[in-house]
Design a protein around this motif. Structure first.
Motif, PDB file in Angstrom:
ATOM      1  N   ALA A  42       0.830  -1.202   0.000  1.00 18.26           N
ATOM      2  CA  ALA A  42       0.000   0.000   0.000  1.00 18.26           C
ATOM      3  C   ALA A  42       0.864   1.252   0.000  1.00 18.26           C
ATOM      4  N   VAL A  43       1.963   1.253   0.761  1.00 20.61           N
ATOM      5  CA  VAL A  43       2.867   2.404   0.771  1.00 20.61           C
ATOM      6  C   VAL A  43       3.479   2.619  -0.607  1.00 20.61           C
ATOM      7  N   THR A  44       3.884   1.541  -1.263  1.00 19.88           N
ATOM      8  CA  THR A  44       4.485   1.660  -2.598  1.00 19.88           C
ATOM      9  C   THR A  44       3.482   2.213  -3.602  1.00 19.88           C
ATOM     10  N   LYS A  45       2.269   1.709  -3.586  1.00 19.24           N
ATOM     11  CA  LYS A  45       1.259   2.175  -4.542  1.00 19.24           C
ATOM     12  C   LYS A  45       0.875   3.629  -4.263  1.00 19.24           C
ATOM     13  N   GLU A  46       0.895   4.031  -3.013  1.00 22.71           N
ATOM     14  CA  GLU A  46       0.572   5.417  -2.702  1.00 22.71           C
ATOM     15  C   GLU A  46       1.635   6.358  -3.265  1.00 22.71           C
ATOM     16  N   THR A  50      -3.243   9.243   2.346  1.00 20.15           N
ATOM     17  CA  THR A  50      -1.829   9.215   2.752  1.00 20.15           C
ATOM     18  C   THR A  50      -1.697   8.959   4.251  1.00 20.15           C
ATOM     19  N   TYR A  51      -2.545   9.611   5.047  1.00 16.01           N
ATOM     20  CA  TYR A  51      -2.531   9.408   6.495  1.00 16.01           C
ATOM     21  C   TYR A  51      -2.849   7.950   6.825  1.00 16.01           C
ATOM     22  N   SER A  52      -3.869   7.399   6.177  1.00 15.91           N
ATOM     23  CA  SER A  52      -4.273   6.008   6.465  1.00 15.91           C
ATOM     24  C   SER A  52      -3.170   5.037   6.103  1.00 15.91           C
TER      25      SER A  52
END
Length: 803
Positions: A152-156, A177-179
């Motif tokens: 999820a971090v990479t896709k964001e 981004t916060y989530s």
């Protein structure tokens, strides 16, 4: 004049040999060979403004740009018209299943996706990954949760770059981004990846676009608290507390609790600072756990008055969420209300209420046990003060339990009389409290050995509460002690039917089966108990012993080895394993365990004896002497250890030392026949002049032993068959003794000596405590025909008899 664009179509070309047709080969190279593959949409979406110099895809080609066909182009190089000869797959009316139609539809669908729709699709994928990560973390699937969070971090990050390329920077989704980063921090913290978790939380805190991000300092404080960095954790908690408004009372109380815990965990503990935090909580919103922690802090500081005050405040905490039995009582015969009551009696809310009630009672009981010995001059008066406070509060039912704890305190102090007095107060009460008191009284009398009283109170405990497994176990223990094993077994089994995990009942039932000879049932009990109480030395020892009794030495050794990992310094365990190996004829392994046992318990006679015999079997007599000397020091009145020392000297060929040792033994034990036999034999072998002297002493010692045996035999018969009063028995015993001694004296004086000694030779045979000597190697010298250890066939002449 314009050229005829239809000219050249009446030319007949021979296509039978296409490899010789240069124009056909050129058309293949320029058209079919350069046919584009499937349409690939770039990450930035389909847009013609991204790069204006790049022509549109194949499906959007200019229809005026025709391919080079099989016909000859116009001579002036103009564009040739569409012909009736078309290439395969490029028909204008393809079928639904045709390749061109499918590719055209796919392209049209791709063209319909706008940059906004692509962004929304990527956001949905990221949210799905966050949900999957949260569910995996809840199910304790940490590896899956970590993978989803990282993805999820990479896709964001990819989504942020895409927004920048498309010019949608001002439309960033800060909540997403916060989530993403908050979920990543939670997962890293659960996986104990504290450095990564701190980095994730710090990313959120440093981003000014996030409102109220400073509250995440609480999470950073929790991580520092787990790492043992208490000062930094307190600093982080206080910074978070400054950013939380007063209206968030619940969160502020939690932060203050963590600050108090951090002060207590510091080295050395800062109890005064912790008291400040807990006092603030008690003034804001009192609760049991904080009141209990405050009492502990005052106990640590030794402030008696503050301890009493905090205990009072604990009892005054309002009851919230505690179950009310009136709510679960049925009034009337309404079937609908009956169904509702049945549904809510065991629901999750009722379980929460019960857990809260148990926690409340636990806090009160532990605080009372803790402060009662120090708040008053004596422990009993301190308990009385706590009992009185509890009796005047909303928790009146706990006062009886506190009084029972007072009796238990007397038991720990071995003051049985006061314990009995404290427990007898409950004799006239009813219910579970009376059963508990009677059960403790039964156990008290059982320890004192008064089985009748113990059985009486055990019966009272069972009558008061038939489903009290402890009372049933006590009753079974009494019957076991009385020898009625079958009834004891029944009580143990009844206790197990009430509480299947009752460890005392299982253990005692196994002992009962063991005494009754039912080894499989005893093994079943102890193996079940082993699953309940893992790595209990007593249980494992019983399992090993039962396997040994069941003639299964390998299984017994396995369990003993497992037990040795728990109690590696137990000498009894090591000697038991050595005995099993010795029985299995593995003396080398047995020697190792006996040697270890002797290291931890050097005064164990049986271990010393085994080690001495082991060295004798190995012809290491000097080592055997060391162990037998230790045994003689432990048991100086036991003659056999000194005889073994002398025998070791004799076996090793040191006859002079052996003779000196036997003489020393004879001086301490002059009537020992075995020692005299050895002395006679050694003197004979060495040709010493003391042979006659020791032979005379041997004859006297044998005669004295024979007389003692006769006297003991006649005394036994007289006690068996004689009757009358004790006085007559005493008189007959004295008379018979005088008459017997007179007869012996007469025989000795009239016959000039002992007649029996003149008729038969002296029995100078002996049994070597070490066993038979090893055979002596053959030499060239002439050997004497005399047995080393057994010389029953040797007759002593008249010159050896006493004169």
């Amino acid at each position: 004049m314009d050229q005829d664009i239809y000219s050249g179509f009446n030319i007949n070309n021979d296509l039978s040999m296409p490899q010789n047709d240069n124009e056909f080969q050129e058309a293949v190279k320029t058209s079919y060979g350069q046919r584009r593959g499937p349409l690939i949409i770039p990450k930035g979406g389909i847009g013609f403004n991204a790069n204006k110099n790049v022509p549109p895809p194949t499906g959007m080609r200019n229809p005026l740009q025709s391919r080079m066909g099989t016909a000859r182009a116009a001579e002036d190089g103009g564009a040739r018209p569409i012909t009736a000869i078309t290439a395969a797959g490029f028909t204008s009316g393809a079928s639904a299943t045709g390749q061109a139609g499918f590719r055209s539809n796919n392209v049209e669908a791709k063209l319909e996706e706008t940059p906004e729709s692509v962004i929304r699709k990527m956001e949905k994928e990221i949210m799905d990954l966050i949900d999957e990560s949260c569910f995996s973390l809840e199910g304790r699937q940490y590896k899956v949760a970590l993978e989803k969070a990282n993805k999820a971090v990479t896709k964001e990050k990819i989504l942020q770059r895409h927004r920048d390329l498309q010019g949608f920077t001002d439309q960033s989704n800060y909540d997403l981004t916060y989530s993403v980063h908050f979920n990543a921090g939670n997962v890293f913290e659960a996986c104990e990846m504290y450095q990564e978790a701190q980095a994730a939380y710090t990313t959120i805190i440093k981003n000014k676009a996030f409102s109220n991000a400073g509250r995440l300092r609480v999470n950073l404080g929790n991580i520092l608290l787990k790492q043992g960095k208490y000062i930094e954790a307190i600093r982080m908690y206080r910074r978070a507390l400054d950013q939380i408004p007063e209206t968030y009372t619940h969160m502020r109380i939690k932060i203050l609790k963590n600050i108090g815990r951090s002060f207590i965990n510091m080295n050395p503990p800062q109890y005064s600072d912790a008291i400040v935090s807990f006092e603030h909580i008690m003034k804001t919103k009192p609760e049991f756990k904080t009141a209990f922690n405050l009492t502990l802090c005052y106990y640590a500081t030794g402030d008696q008055e503050k301890m009493k005050k905090s205990f009072h405040r604990m009892l005054a905490v309002p009851i919230e969420g505690i179950e009310d039995d009136d709510r679960y009582m049925q009034y009337g015969d309404d079937p609908h209300s009956s169904l509702v009551l049945d549904a809510i009696k065991e629901d999750s809310l009722r379980k929460i209420e019960r857990s809260k009630k148990r926690f409340t009672e636990k806090c009160i009981m532990q605080a009372a046990k803790l402060i009662s010995p120090v708040i008053e001059p004596s422990e009993s008066s301190g308990f009385d003060w706590c009992v009185e406070c509890v009796r005047n509060s909303a928790y009146t039912e706990l006062s009886s339990e506190l009084e029972i704890n007072k009796a238990v305190l007397y038991l720990k102090q071995k003051n049985f009389q006061k314990a009995v007095e404290a427990l007898k107060v409950f004799e006239k009460k009813e219910g579970k409290i009376a059963s508990v008191a009677a059960n403790n009284l039964s156990f008290l009398y059982f320890l004192k050995g008064e089985l009748k009283e113990a059985e009486r109170y055990a019966d009272e405990a069972i009558v008061a509460d038939r489903y009290n497994p402890c009372a049933l176990v006590n009753k079974g223990n009494i019957l076991y002690k009385e020898g009625t094993l079958e009834k004891a077994r029944d009580y143990y089994q009844e206790a197990l039917s009430i509480e299947s995990g009752c460890a005392e009942a299982l253990y005692n039932l196994g002992l009962t089966f063991k005494v009754l000879g039912d080894i499989p049932s005893a093994l079943e009990c102890y193996e079940k108990l082993h699953t309940i109480i893992n790595n209990c030395p007593e249980v494992i020892f019983q399992i090993a012993i039962l396997y040994d009794m069941n003639q299964m030495p390998q299984q017994a050794i396995d369990w003993f080895m497992h037990l040795a990992t728990i109690v590696p310094t137990d000498p009894g365990l090591l000697s038991t394993v050595g005995e099993i190996y010795d029985t299995s004829s593995d003396r080398s392994q047995a020697f190792q365990y006996f040697l270890e046992s002797h290291k931890y318990f050097p005064s164990n006679i049986s271990t010393i004896s085994w080690l001495g015999s082991y060295y004798i079997d190995g012809q290491y007599h000097e080592k055997a002497i060391e162990y037998f000397e230790k045994a003689s020091l432990i048991e100086p009145q036991e003659v056999k250890w000194q005889l073994m020392i002398a025998s070791c000297y004799r076996r090793s060929g040191n006859y002079q030392q052996s003779f000196a040792t036997y003489k020393r033994i004879h001086n301490r034990f002059p009537e020992n026949i075995e020692c005299l036999k050895f002395l006679v034999r050694i003197c004979t072998d060495l040709g010493l002049k003391e042979t006659q002297e020791y032979a005379n002493k041997l004859k006297k010692a044998e005669k004295s032993k024979e007389l003692r045996d006769q006297r003991r035999e006649h005394s036994g018969k007289r006690n068996k068959y004689s009757g009358g009063s004790d006085r007559s028995q005493s008189g007959s015993r004295k008379n018979s003794g005088r008459q017997r001694s007179g007869r012996v004296k007469k025989e000795l004086t009239e016959g000039g000596g002992a007649p029996e000694m003149r008729k038969k030779p002296v029995d100078s045979s002996y049994d070597d405590p070490m066993g038979e000597l090893p055979p002596r190697p053959r030499t060239a010298a002439k050997s004497r025909v005399v047995d080393d250890d057994d010389f029953n066939d040797v007759e002593l002449g008249d010159d050896l008899l006493p004169e």
